[in-house]
Design an enzyme around this catalytic site. Sequence first.
Site, PDB file in Angstrom:
ATOM      1  N   GLU A 119      71.262  25.671 -66.412  1.00  0.00           N
ATOM      2  CA  GLU A 119      70.811  26.930 -67.027  1.00  0.00           C
ATOM      3  C   GLU A 119      69.411  26.731 -67.582  1.00  0.00           C
ATOM      4  O   GLU A 119      68.954  25.589 -67.710  1.00  0.00           O
ATOM      5  CB  GLU A 119      71.767  27.309 -68.171  1.00  0.00           C
ATOM      6  CG  GLU A 119      73.179  27.574 -67.699  1.00  0.00           C
ATOM      7  CD  GLU A 119      74.092  28.040 -68.830  1.00  0.00           C
ATOM      8  OE1 GLU A 119      73.607  28.190 -69.962  1.00  0.00           O
ATOM      9  OE2 GLU A 119      75.279  28.247 -68.539  1.00  0.00           O
ATOM     10  N   PRO A 120      68.757  27.823 -67.957  1.00  0.00           N
ATOM     11  CA  PRO A 120      67.412  27.666 -68.508  1.00  0.00           C
ATOM     12  C   PRO A 120      67.366  26.697 -69.698  1.00  0.00           C
ATOM     13  O   PRO A 120      66.411  25.960 -69.868  1.00  0.00           O
ATOM     14  CB  PRO A 120      67.056  29.085 -68.950  1.00  0.00           C
ATOM     15  CG  PRO A 120      67.853  29.977 -68.057  1.00  0.00           C
ATOM     16  CD  PRO A 120      69.130  29.245 -67.792  1.00  0.00           C
ATOM     17  N   GLY A 123      70.065  21.391 -68.609  1.00  0.00           N
ATOM     18  CA  GLY A 123      69.938  20.784 -67.288  1.00  0.00           C
ATOM     19  C   GLY A 123      70.616  19.434 -67.299  1.00  0.00           C
ATOM     20  O   GLY A 123      71.772  19.302 -66.906  1.00  0.00           O
ATOM     21  N   ILE A 151      70.067  26.818 -58.223  1.00  0.00           N
ATOM     22  CA  ILE A 151      71.358  26.634 -57.563  1.00  0.00           C
ATOM     23  C   ILE A 151      71.200  26.468 -56.046  1.00  0.00           C
ATOM     24  O   ILE A 151      70.693  27.361 -55.361  1.00  0.00           O
ATOM     25  CB  ILE A 151      72.304  27.818 -57.883  1.00  0.00           C
ATOM     26  CG1 ILE A 151      72.414  28.005 -59.402  1.00  0.00           C
ATOM     27  CG2 ILE A 151      73.679  27.599 -57.246  1.00  0.00           C
ATOM     28  CD1 ILE A 151      72.795  26.760 -60.206  1.00  0.00           C
ATOM     29  N   LEU A 332      46.667   5.724 -46.255  1.00  0.00           N
ATOM     30  CA  LEU A 332      46.013   6.314 -45.079  1.00  0.00           C
ATOM     31  C   LEU A 332      44.760   7.109 -45.439  1.00  0.00           C
ATOM     32  O   LEU A 332      44.026   7.533 -44.541  1.00  0.00           O
ATOM     33  CB  LEU A 332      47.011   7.202 -44.316  1.00  0.00           C
ATOM     34  CG  LEU A 332      48.156   6.447 -43.639  1.00  0.00           C
ATOM     35  CD1 LEU A 332      49.124   7.423 -42.985  1.00  0.00           C
ATOM     36  CD2 LEU A 332      47.644   5.444 -42.611  1.00  0.00           C
ATOM     37  N   GLY A 333      44.541   7.353 -46.705  1.00  0.00           N
ATOM     38  CA  GLY A 333      43.283   7.974 -47.118  1.00  0.00           C
ATOM     39  C   GLY A 333      43.208   9.469 -46.870  1.00  0.00           C
ATOM     40  O   GLY A 333      44.229  10.137 -46.661  1.00  0.00           O
ATOM     41  N   GLU A 357      70.577  16.625 -59.051  1.00  0.00           N
ATOM     42  CA  GLU A 357      71.857  15.909 -59.143  1.00  0.00           C
ATOM     43  C   GLU A 357      71.806  14.732 -60.112  1.00  0.00           C
ATOM     44  O   GLU A 357      72.308  13.656 -59.826  1.00  0.00           O
ATOM     45  CB  GLU A 357      72.321  15.472 -57.750  1.00  0.00           C
ATOM     46  CG  GLU A 357      72.591  16.686 -56.874  1.00  0.00           C
ATOM     47  CD  GLU A 357      73.608  16.415 -55.789  1.00  0.00           C
ATOM     48  OE1 GLU A 357      74.466  15.547 -55.983  1.00  0.00           O
ATOM     49  OE2 GLU A 357      73.531  17.096 -54.767  1.00  0.00           O
ATOM     50  N   GLY A 358      71.209  14.953 -61.239  1.00  0.00           N
ATOM     51  CA  GLY A 358      71.102  13.897 -62.249  1.00  0.00           C
ATOM     52  C   GLY A 358      69.782  13.187 -62.114  1.00  0.00           C
ATOM     53  O   GLY A 358      69.614  12.361 -61.210  1.00  0.00           O
ATOM     54  N   GLU A 361      66.519   9.487 -65.163  1.00  0.00           N
ATOM     55  CA  GLU A 361      66.789   9.115 -66.559  1.00  0.00           C
ATOM     56  C   GLU A 361      68.288   9.186 -66.860  1.00  0.00           C
ATOM     57  O   GLU A 361      68.810   8.365 -67.624  1.00  0.00           O
ATOM     58  CB  GLU A 361      66.029  10.058 -67.507  1.00  0.00           C
ATOM     59  CG  GLU A 361      64.513   9.849 -67.532  1.00  0.00           C
ATOM     60  CD  GLU A 361      63.812  10.328 -66.269  1.00  0.00           C
ATOM     61  OE1 GLU A 361      64.402  11.102 -65.497  1.00  0.00           O
ATOM     62  OE2 GLU A 361      62.648   9.922 -66.053  1.00  0.00           O
TER      63      GLU A 361
END
Lengths: 380, 357
Positions: A119-120, A123, A151, A332-333, A357-358, A361
């Site tokens: 949710e806002p 998390g 979601i 590769l620049g 998914e986690g 941390e």
Amino acid sequence: MIDFELTPTDQEILKLTHDQAEIGRRYASYYDKHENELPPEQFPEAAKLSNPVRLAEEVVNGSSGPRILHSLVMLETFWGGLALHRSKWGLGNTVLKTVATPEQIDKWKNHTISIAITEPGAGSDPANIRTTATFDRETGEWILNGEKIFISQAQSADAAMVFSRFIAPDGSRGLTTFLVEKDTLGFTVGPQLKKLGIRSHDTCNLLFENCRIPEFNHIKGDFKSTMSVFNDSRPMVGAMALGVARAALDFTREKLAERDIAISYRGGVRSRSAVADRFLRLEAAYEAALLTVLRSKWLEQQNVPPKVEASIAKAAGGKAARKITQGCIDLLGPAALSEDHPLDRFFRDGRIFDIYEGAGEIQRLIIARSILGYTNKDLR
Amino acid sequence: MISFELTDEQKLAQSMVQELAASLRPAARGADDREEIPSSILDEIWSTGIVQSQADADASSATLNALLFEELAVADAAFAIAVAAPTGFVSAIATQGSPAQKNNLLPLFATDKYRCAGVAIMEPDFAFDVSAVRTAAVKTRDGYRLSGIKGPIPLAGQCSHFLVVAQCDGALEAFVVDRELKGVSIGGKRPNIGLRALETAAVSFENVELPAGARLGESTGCDVQRIVDSGRTALAAIMTGISRAVMEFVIPYTKERVVHGAALAQKQVIAFRLADMRIETDAMRWMTWKAASILEKDGDATRQAQLAYTYAAEQAMWIADEGVQMLGGHGYLRDNPVEMWYRDARSVSVFEGAVGV
């Protein structure tokens, strides 16, 4: 006996997966540029091709085992970037399978069910969710209100498994899950989110406004059982991350070779160029993470539920994908920045795996609690 | 088939060596201080049978050796190298020697007492690389003439033989050199930053006349890269052991030490580093196992051994470094083992070619 060689069956299934990933890569590029379009359930090429995930799970003899092989198939698929056969399985299905009654399972067994937790304001700390269901005594229904964000499978799923607070008729409170079908009044799926990468990945916010849910749809997954679905998925996310990482490594090795920079494994650090040395170290990070994924999957096959190992695999895969996709562009620049080749997508796609998914941390919290013998109150 | 399953024999050997390692652990600091490993300890680690088993193709197992070196290195890296060095020598003879070399040399190691012989690849030169050694062997009428300086060589003073890697006709070759030969001189013990108990020394080879039969594999020669691969795998196992020692030490310490009202380990900045130690130690071990399992099957392990070694070198140094940091001032004192592991980690991670699985 300790062994890391793929069996002929493993190789055969992975070759088939790789061939499909080559096709998938072309579509991945298209949907990366057309983020509002949802990839079809099945691409035309897929009609004549076996679904490698199914092969991996079904093969009885001669493979390294269904869990290990499944993870390697996912890795290979993510090397391409888009599966030719879209998965009908959502994490909501896993909750259904684990906690629902036989009648509930029977009703929704053919549905694709997304999982709606974030949710806002919640998390990595899902216990903080605000979405709430209250019970209407008159109708015997639950009334759901709240907002869910980020979601996966939001648009393509038939239903969402919504993680919610509840206030029961007796006044008791807690956390639970409700299965909310797509056509439920008051349930709105928002537009596709505008993301850094994985733009072919169906991701929206969900809104529940006085959404009436029959008691039969109360699945009763608690906090623990809902979170435990991630034990299976974590090493899988590690494998997916490594698919993108290997795509970047393969591309970089090829481009370096075209400019006569070959990677030799024979000499020591003073025998090779800085570019070769850095490439080799990125490759080592890939190998390191891959083996933690295989370890976790192997434990699953031994019926040892991996907890800390699942988190190790997720954390290692997520970190490796960041380091490798960033490092390859550096090696590769400026030519590597162009959208004319897929490295740009690998760089953007590769950043998600240490977040969803986690986040890394959260995996480290789980690992640290385990090795320190701490509860989630001791170490927050 | 991908599997992490230890055989019953491997489990048994591992638990025996674990027990031995626990009993040897208290002696590690004294050995570091006195810059020598007591002969009683050398005999004890010899009794594990790791070196002796190399002579028997059926009994020798690179994977098992990797497992056991990790366990020994949890007690002390120098003790582990004291076994891994003769293992490297004997396994090179057993896998790449001519029948005559095997017959002459392998029985010498079937003893009850510690015996050392060393693979001599490293050279005391700041630009040294395993792929660019400067020691050279020139073909003569009867054999070869060897010139160069090698080192640091573990327990050089106790080695009966050296397997000297040298340039010969534009390629790398290995030569079995008896320490008694004219022109071989073993320098004095030169302690290093770490692994101080190992009694390392430089050995110089001054126009040493070698018979034709001294070339490893004799007429067919040998694959020096395989010796390097085996060495890298052994070092990766030992670095896994050092990392575990650090991790197992700092976990109880950080739980006990209270700073600003909470245990150090309850602070995310410390807890997350501990989690990373666990992640990396696991990864190092599996990479070591993978390289060892390929060597055991006589496969081409060059890439895996390089990746395992390079990764372990980076991570073991990081882990030892964080170990010192977590103990703060106490970590800097020689009262605690973390400063020793810090020195050992740096030393092992550049110690290419002195050991083998």
